[in-house]
Design a protein around this motif. Structure first.
Motif, PDB file in Angstrom:
ATOM      1  N   ILE A 267      13.315  65.818  63.682  1.00 54.04           N
ATOM      2  CA  ILE A 267      12.955  67.102  62.952  1.00 54.04           C
ATOM      3  C   ILE A 267      11.885  67.582  63.862  1.00 54.04           C
ATOM      4  O   ILE A 267      10.864  66.902  64.413  1.00 54.04           O
ATOM      5  CB  ILE A 267      12.320  66.614  61.608  1.00 54.04           C
ATOM      6  N   LEU A 269       8.619  70.560  63.775  1.00 56.79           N
ATOM      7  CA  LEU A 269       7.660  71.190  63.097  1.00 56.79           C
ATOM      8  C   LEU A 269       7.064  72.228  63.686  1.00 56.79           C
ATOM      9  O   LEU A 269       6.190  71.527  64.629  1.00 56.79           O
ATOM     10  CB  LEU A 269       7.136  70.343  62.031  1.00 56.79           C
ATOM     11  N   SER A 270       6.881  73.391  63.818  1.00 60.89           N
ATOM     12  CA  SER A 270       6.010  74.296  64.225  1.00 60.89           C
ATOM     13  C   SER A 270       4.664  73.806  64.287  1.00 60.89           C
ATOM     14  O   SER A 270       3.988  73.306  63.261  1.00 60.89           O
ATOM     15  CB  SER A 270       6.107  75.799  63.663  1.00 60.89           C
ATOM     16  N   CYS A 284      10.461  74.552  60.162  1.00 55.98           N
ATOM     17  CA  CYS A 284      10.873  73.100  60.261  1.00 55.98           C
ATOM     18  C   CYS A 284      12.341  73.121  60.405  1.00 55.98           C
ATOM     19  O   CYS A 284      13.132  73.966  59.636  1.00 55.98           O
ATOM     20  CB  CYS A 284      10.587  72.138  59.149  1.00 55.98           C
ATOM     21  N   CYS A 312      13.489  67.162  56.196  1.00 53.33           N
ATOM     22  CA  CYS A 312      13.541  68.844  56.795  1.00 53.33           C
ATOM     23  C   CYS A 312      13.274  69.738  55.973  1.00 53.33           C
ATOM     24  O   CYS A 312      12.665  70.648  56.037  1.00 53.33           O
ATOM     25  CB  CYS A 312      14.563  68.840  57.862  1.00 53.33           C
ATOM     26  N   LEU A 315      10.091  69.935  53.945  1.00 53.91           N
ATOM     27  CA  LEU A 315       9.059  70.723  54.797  1.00 53.91           C
ATOM     28  C   LEU A 315       9.360  72.307  54.864  1.00 53.91           C
ATOM     29  O   LEU A 315       8.351  72.918  54.955  1.00 53.91           O
ATOM     30  CB  LEU A 315       9.086  70.025  56.234  1.00 53.91           C
ATOM     31  N   GLU A 316      10.530  72.634  55.128  1.00 56.61           N
ATOM     32  CA  GLU A 316      10.793  73.901  55.287  1.00 56.61           C
ATOM     33  C   GLU A 316      10.517  74.901  54.138  1.00 56.61           C
ATOM     34  O   GLU A 316      10.206  75.872  54.196  1.00 56.61           O
ATOM     35  CB  GLU A 316      12.306  74.271  55.746  1.00 56.61           C
ATOM     36  N   CYS A 337      -0.995  67.562  59.268  1.00 56.75           N
ATOM     37  CA  CYS A 337       0.120  67.466  59.051  1.00 56.75           C
ATOM     38  C   CYS A 337       0.543  66.124  58.350  1.00 56.75           C
ATOM     39  O   CYS A 337       1.209  65.811  57.298  1.00 56.75           O
ATOM     40  CB  CYS A 337       1.211  67.697  60.160  1.00 56.75           C
TER      41      CYS A 337
END
Length: 387
Positions: A267, A269-270, A284, A312, A315-316, A337
Motif C-alpha cells: 500500500i 500512502l501520499s 492511497c 487501502c 485509508l483512501e 500516520c
C-alpha cells in the motif's frame, strides 16, 4: 485526386477535390430574439462538438435577431474558428438558437453530412482556419468566411461517404459506451465505499456481506501495517535510466526506470503534496509487481490478519486535513500516520470487501483500456481512411 491508404472493399475510384464553397450553401433561419428565455448552442474548440446552455429571461443577447439551428449543417464560431471551433449539427442541436457569429451551411446533393463530421477533424483544415482568421490574439481574430470556403476538400462518392461515416459512428458509439460504463462503475464504487464502511460514530456498515454480524474494532494504523519507508529511495531525474519498472510518487506512477526496490503488493500512502488536501487524485493506492518508490509516498505492508485492498480503501476514504503537519505544503509525517484510527472487521470480512472493490477496479480499468484502444484505432483510421 488520389485514394486513401485504407478503403472498404468494392471502392476503387479516385476521390474528387473541390473547394468547400462549391459543396455547401449558406443556410439561415432568422427569428426574433426571445424575451422569455431560450436554449443557445455553443461549439467546443478543437472540433469537440456542440453544447447547449439555457439563457434565462433578462439575460438575452441585445440583438433583435437570432438564428435557429437545423440538423446536418456545418456550423462555425467565427470568433474561435482559428481554434477549430467547428461542428456538424445533429437532431439534438436542431431548434437551438445562435447569434450571427455562428453561420450555418447546408451540404449540396451527393454530400453526406456525417462524413464531413470526421473530415473536418483534419489538421490541415484547422490550419486553414487559422490562416483565414487574421488579427491579434483571442477575440480579435475573426474568421474570414470567404477564405474558409476556398479550402480544397477531398471526398469520394456518396455511397462511400455513407460507409465511412457509419464506420466512425459505430466506433464513437463503442467509445461512448465504454466511457459510460466506466463512469457508472466509478459511481457504484463511490456509493459502495460510503455504504460498506461504517459511518462516523457507527461500528457496523449499512451494507454487509451475509454471515458477518460482529462489530468492527477501532485500531491505529500502526496496529495493522508496518512502514517500509527506510527501503524507498528517490531518484533525481538526471539519475533515472529509462526501463520497464514503474517509478511511484505521491499520487501514482511518475516514470518508468530500469530497476526496482519492491516485488510484492504493498500500500502506498501520499507523504506530501497539495493532493493530500485537494484530493484530485488518489492519496492511497496499491502497487504490485516489481516497482520503485520515491520518498513522497509512505510504503505500507499489512500485518497478519489484514487485507491490502481493504486497508487501502479504508485509508483512501479518509479526510486528511486534520492529519496535515505541513505548513506551506501539505504533509503526512510517519508518526502522525501511525496514530490514524481505522475501523476493521475480521480478516474474512476484510477479504470479502477487498475482493469486491478489486472487481470494481478491474472493471474500471477494463473500460478505460477499451476506450484507449478504440480511440487509438479511430486516430489511426482517421489518418488512413481520408486523403
Amino acid at each position: 485526386m488520389g485514394k486513401p491508404t485504407i478503403r472498404f472493399e468494392g471502392y476503387t475510384d479516385d476521390w474528387e477535390q473541390r473547394k468547400f464553397g462549391e459543396i455547401v450553401e449558406k443556410y439561415e433561419d432568422p427569428v426574433e430574439t426571445p424575451t422569455e428565455g431560450y436554449t443557445r448552442l455553443g461549439i467546443r474548440s478543437h472540433a469537440k462538438g456542440t453544447f447547449h446552455s439555457y439563457v434565462e429571461k433578462g439575460k438575452e443577447l441585445e440583438t433583435a435577431k437570432m438564428f435557429r439551428v437545423a440538423a446536418d449543417k456545418f456550423i462555425v464560431n467565427i470568433t474561435f474558428g482559428w481554434e477549430h471551433a467547428v461542428a456538424i449539427t445533429d437532431e439534438n442541436d436542431a431548434g437551438k438558437l445562435v447569434s450571427h457569429r455562428f453561420p450555418q451551411y447546408s451540404f449540396n446533393a451527393g454530400m453526406e453530412p456525417k462524413f464531413f463530421r470526421y473530415l473536418i477533424l483534419d489538421e490541415n483544415f484547422k490550419h486553414h482556419l487559422e490562416l483565414s482568421s487574421p488579427g491579434g490574439a483571442g477575440r480579435n481574430r475573426v474568421l474570414k468566411l470567404s477564405d474558409m470556403l476556398q479550402y480544397k476538400m477531398n471526398f469520394p462518392s456518396e455511397a462511400e461517404q455513407k460507409k465511412i461515416a457509419a464506420y466512425f459512428d459505430d466506433l464513437d458509439h463503442l467509445i461512448t459506451l465504454h466511457q459510460r460504463k466506466c463512469e457508472e462503475t466509478k459511481k457504484l464504487k463511490k456509493f459502495m465505499l460510503q455504504k460498506m464502511f461504517p459511518k462516523k460514530g457507527e461500528k457496523v456498515p449499512e451494507i454487509r456481506f451475509g454471515g458477518f454480524t460482529d462489530d468492527w474494532e477501532q485500531r491505529k494504523l500502526d496496529d495493522v501495517v508496518e512502514f517500509l519507508d527506510t527501503m524507498r529511495k528517490p531518484l533525481e531525474g538526471a539519475k533515472r535510466i529509462s526501463g520497464p519498472y514503474p517509478y511511484y510518487g505521491a499520487s501514482g506512477i511518475v516514470d518508468y526506470v530500469d530497476g526496482y526496490l519492491f516485488d510484492e503488493e504493498l500500500i502506498l500512502l501520499s507523504e506530501d503534496g497539495a493532493n493530500i488536501t485537494d484530493r484530485n487524485y488518489p492519496v492511497c493506492f496499491l502497487a504490485s509487481g516489481k516497482y520503485w518508490v520515491n520518498n513522497h509516498a509512505h510504503v505500507l505492508r499489512t500485518k497478519q490478519g489484514n487485507e491490502n485492498n481493504f486497508i487501502c480503501n479504508s485509508l483512501e476514504r479518509k479526510d486528511y486535513t486534520q492529519y496535515n503537519t505541513g505548513m506551506a505544503m501539505p504533509k503526512l509525517n510517519k508518526e502522525t500516520c501511525k496514530k490514524i484510527p481505522i475501523l476493521c472487521p475480521g480478516f474474512e470480512e476484510q477479504k470479502k470487501i477487498g475482493d469486491y472493490f478489486r472487481s470494481l477496479d478491474n472493471l474500471i480499468t477494463l473500460h478505460q483500456h477499451k476506450c484507449e484502444e478504440l480511440q487509438n484505432i479511430k486516430k489511426f483510421m482517421l489518418q488512413n481512411m481520408f486523403i
